[in-house]
Write a protein that holds these residues in place. Sequence first.
Motif, mmCIF file in Angstrom:
data_model
loop_
_atom_site.group_PDB
_atom_site.id
_atom_site.type_symbol
_atom_site.label_atom_id
_atom_site.label_comp_id
_atom_site.label_asym_id
_atom_site.label_seq_id
_atom_site.Cartn_x
_atom_site.Cartn_y
_atom_site.Cartn_z
ATOM 1 N N GLY A 157 58.578 -20.439 23.433
ATOM 2 C CA GLY A 157 58.519 -19.342 22.476
ATOM 3 C C GLY A 157 58.136 -18.013 23.088
ATOM 4 N N LYS A 158 57.843 -17.998 24.362
ATOM 5 C CA LYS A 158 57.511 -16.759 25.043
ATOM 6 C C LYS A 158 58.778 -15.915 25.241
ATOM 7 N N PRO A 159 58.647 -14.596 25.278
ATOM 8 C CA PRO A 159 59.819 -13.755 25.596
ATOM 9 C C PRO A 159 60.271 -14.004 27.032
ATOM 10 N N VAL A 160 61.548 -14.308 27.196
ATOM 11 C CA VAL A 160 62.062 -14.730 28.501
ATOM 12 C C VAL A 160 63.192 -13.814 28.944
ATOM 13 N N ASN A 220 61.614 -9.151 48.014
ATOM 14 C CA ASN A 220 62.005 -10.205 47.067
ATOM 15 C C ASN A 220 61.579 -9.839 45.647
ATOM 16 N N ILE A 221 61.900 -10.696 44.691
ATOM 17 C CA ILE A 221 61.629 -10.386 43.285
ATOM 18 C C ILE A 221 60.129 -10.304 43.023
ATOM 19 N N TYR A 222 59.383 -11.219 43.594
ATOM 20 C CA TYR A 222 57.928 -11.216 43.417
ATOM 21 C C TYR A 222 57.343 -9.887 43.885
ATOM 22 N N GLU A 223 57.763 -9.441 45.064
ATOM 23 C CA GLU A 223 57.245 -8.173 45.597
ATOM 24 C C GLU A 223 57.713 -6.982 44.767
ATOM 25 N N GLY A 224 58.939 -7.049 44.270
ATOM 26 C CA GLY A 224 59.431 -5.972 43.428
ATOM 27 C C GLY A 224 58.608 -5.813 42.164
ATOM 28 N N ASP A 252 52.352 -13.038 29.077
ATOM 29 C CA ASP A 252 52.859 -12.205 27.990
ATOM 30 C C ASP A 252 54.381 -12.181 27.988
ATOM 31 N N VAL A 253 54.985 -12.270 29.163
ATOM 32 C CA VAL A 253 56.437 -12.269 29.297
ATOM 33 C C VAL A 253 56.803 -13.122 30.502
ATOM 34 N N VAL A 254 57.972 -13.739 30.437
ATOM 35 C CA VAL A 254 58.432 -14.605 31.528
ATOM 36 C C VAL A 254 59.689 -14.006 32.145
ATOM 37 N N VAL A 255 59.707 -13.931 33.467
ATOM 38 C CA VAL A 255 60.902 -13.538 34.219
ATOM 39 C C VAL A 255 61.342 -14.754 35.025
ATOM 40 N N MET A 256 62.586 -15.163 34.847
ATOM 41 C CA MET A 256 63.095 -16.339 35.547
ATOM 42 C C MET A 256 64.151 -15.926 36.567
ATOM 43 N N ALA A 257 63.977 -16.362 37.803
ATOM 44 C CA ALA A 257 64.894 -16.026 38.893
ATOM 45 C C ALA A 257 65.643 -17.279 39.311
ATOM 46 N N VAL A 258 66.898 -17.392 38.857
ATOM 47 C CA VAL A 258 67.684 -18.602 39.085
ATOM 48 C C VAL A 258 69.091 -18.229 39.531
ATOM 49 N N GLY A 259 69.827 -19.236 40.030
ATOM 50 C CA GLY A 259 71.214 -18.996 40.408
ATOM 51 C C GLY A 259 71.634 -19.779 41.632
ATOM 52 N N GLU A 260 72.554 -19.189 42.383
ATOM 53 C CA GLU A 260 73.108 -19.833 43.569
ATOM 54 C C GLU A 260 72.219 -19.599 44.787
ATOM 55 N N ILE A 264 52.530 -11.510 33.789
ATOM 56 C CA ILE A 264 53.949 -11.846 33.937
ATOM 57 C C ILE A 264 54.047 -13.205 34.606
ATOM 58 N N ALA A 265 54.801 -14.109 34.018
ATOM 59 C CA ALA A 265 55.090 -15.381 34.689
ATOM 60 C C ALA A 265 56.435 -15.238 35.392
ATOM 61 N N LEU A 266 56.436 -15.430 36.674
ATOM 62 C CA LEU A 266 57.675 -15.403 37.463
ATOM 63 C C LEU A 266 58.011 -16.839 37.832
ATOM 64 N N ILE A 267 59.128 -17.336 37.292
ATOM 65 C CA ILE A 267 59.462 -18.748 37.417
ATOM 66 C C ILE A 267 60.883 -18.898 37.943
ATOM 67 N N GLY A 268 61.065 -19.872 38.834
ATOM 68 C CA GLY A 268 62.396 -20.164 39.332
ATOM 69 C C GLY A 268 62.452 -20.231 40.843
ATOM 70 N N PRO A 269 63.428 -20.941 41.377
ATOM 71 C CA PRO A 269 63.493 -21.176 42.826
ATOM 72 C C PRO A 269 63.850 -19.944 43.647
ATOM 73 N N LEU A 270 64.272 -18.856 42.996
ATOM 74 C CA LEU A 270 64.633 -17.646 43.739
ATOM 75 C C LEU A 270 63.589 -16.545 43.597
ATOM 76 N N SER A 271 62.447 -16.883 43.045
ATOM 77 C CA SER A 271 61.415 -15.881 42.772
ATOM 78 C C SER A 271 60.853 -15.233 44.029
ATOM 79 N N LYS A 272 60.642 -16.039 45.065
ATOM 80 C CA LYS A 272 60.052 -15.515 46.299
ATOM 81 C C LYS A 272 61.015 -15.591 47.476
ATOM 82 N N GLU A 273 62.258 -15.957 47.197
ATOM 83 C CA GLU A 273 63.271 -16.052 48.253
ATOM 84 C C GLU A 273 63.545 -14.671 48.832
ATOM 85 N N LYS A 274 63.789 -14.617 50.154
ATOM 86 C CA LYS A 274 64.133 -13.356 50.810
ATOM 87 C C LYS A 274 65.534 -13.400 51.420
#
Length: 741
Positions: A516-519, A436-440, A477-485, A407-417
Amino acid sequence: MRKTFTGLALLLLVCVSASAQQTSISKKVEVLLAKMTLDEKVGQLNQLSGDWEATGPVTKNTGDKLQQVRDGKIGSVLNIMGENHTRTFQDAAMKSRLKIPLLFGQDVIHGYSITFPIPLAEAASWDLPAIERSARIAATEASAAGINWTFAPMVDVARDPRWGRVMEGAGEDTYLGSLIAAARVRGFQGRGIGSTDAVMACVKHFAGYGAAIGGRDYNSVDMSLHALWQTYLPPFKAALDAGAATFMNAFNDLNGTPATGNAYLQRDILKGKWGFKGLVVSDWNSIGEMIPHGYAKDLKQAAETAIKAGNDMDMESRAYIGHLAVLVREGKVPIATVNEAVRRILTKKFELGLFDNPYKFINAAHEKATLNQPKNIEAARDMGRKSIVLLKNEKNLLPLSKDVKTIALIGPLSKEKWYLKGAWSTNVDPNDNVVNIYEGLQNHAPNAKILYAQGCNITDSVATDFKEAVETAQKADVVVMAVGEDIFMTGEARSKANIHIPGVQEDLIKAVVATGKPVVVLLMAGRPMIFNWTAEHAPAIVYTWWLGSQMGNSVADVLFGDYNPSGKLPMTFPRSEGQIPLYYNYMNTGRPATGDNDAFYRSSYLDVPNTPQYAFGFGLSYTTYSYSNISISKTAIRKDETITVSFDLKNTGNVAGEEVAQLYIRDMVAQPLRPVKELKDFAKVKLAPGESKRISFKLDKEKLSFYNDKLEWITQPGDFKVMIGPASNNIKLEKTFQLIN
């Protein structure tokens, strides 16, 4: 017969007992009031913030607050938390001449030590018992820490997502907002004020604050009285009917009169027509702010205006303590007006049981034993997953397999607490166990390799090549992106003219989707955002809001299918800021945007559709549902009759789920106009795969009534359309009936 008689007898006994208790309290209040000097009375109306934390600009040069408490010059404090601090202040109160205990107030908005989802996120659950339980747990924790008064719930109807405080309320709909307001009051106050696991609720902001012009916090509100009564007041009335102990007025002016000095709101409506017996507190320095409003020339005139208008307690402006006694002695404010305000405050202190035991809510051992209980942490996790809204799921990308290898975890909120707690969290323990999302993801897929790349910062304004993020995505295999405010972008004083995904984060999404990866895009915010490119091109989109202490686990529960998402949007998501305010229950025009009218001369934009990106009530599931076989008990009813609308709801998919079935009505012809549709009921229904249930809704006079131009609550004979479906813009079933005289 015997059981019915016994039940009625018990009910009568309870009513008689409550009446006797109230009579006893009233007598005690009068005895105490007779002993008080004018200065001591004014002191009860004075609330100041403690020295440890502030939620607004602290009044300067306030002196020794503990000595002022000993002198009887302070009746309540806010921002004092925990056994040690509250005991210190209550000790000082017990050294005053009359030993009148203090009230301890705090902004317990969505949790105390355990942080629950922000209120707007909880509203997305459409789960009233869960929302009530959230407030119940918050009250249990707060009361154990010495707090007996919370400045919540905020029940302002809000239709402008630029306003930062949308995160504090229940969204755009009057009906849903009214039910949630009542649920939160019940949760905070539990078995009743005086219980050691309850706090007094404070309904805010009275009134109209959610309609601030331009979505700019503290700004003026200009609306018809019809709109006020029809749309903005009902959640306040619902909270009052649920037993709310206190109200708070608003920062804004309403049609030219600041709410704090508005006798029509506070005396005519709240204390008059509605018969409210509790106390009204100003918002932070809102009495003093009538000076820059241009409504009062100085603090003395502001104090006179506020007390006469029905504002009982002064939060942080020191207007009353500085000027009210002089105003009484000058004959400008009747002593009876002061006495009335003091009565309301003393009554609440007696009802809380503070005169019998000033330290009733102050117990270090109880505080330690109550905070952060495992069952309550699990409740926060459950509330979090109920609040998540699935917006898009192309080719059933979600839920993810727990056997996924990378799993690729990408974005500035991925490890934010910290940000995950959202604005208005009390931060009792800044180092608490926020997941946080990474730990989840780690907790749910322990055998998966989780690759991480930040990609960019939340507020970066210049796009880079995102090389590391792209390379990381290509390995997965799959990308999870953690973005927002970030946490500073919503809440009080955090209005925004641009509500697109901040910075270059959408550019980052574009770069990753291009691999082209599933996001899967996780969008975190305290308001509806605009993300048109992502809405069109990202395969899967999950709106997670800010979910609090257990956010990482709640999100992962949904991503991996341990919980089938059931959330529905409580606010409309626009395509452009130019559409705002945009809401589902609008009035039709003489030249509607759709229909048989001329294709050009219609109420529409040249450059963007009238329709939202995502409509009120929208939310997807990992299963599918069918709506069928609608029936209606009568085709014509008189105004005092009830009509039943029934239909079959079936889970046509392969996994269990909960569907929020929504009932809307339209009064086809009415004077004044009625909206194109109005939510009047809903049911959150749990169904196993293949299971079907017959669902029934009832429509009565109350649900068919509205205010006319004279502000009379009326029904009008005519045709009504009933509409049922999974969202305001996705009606599956329709029937009509007639209301006759």
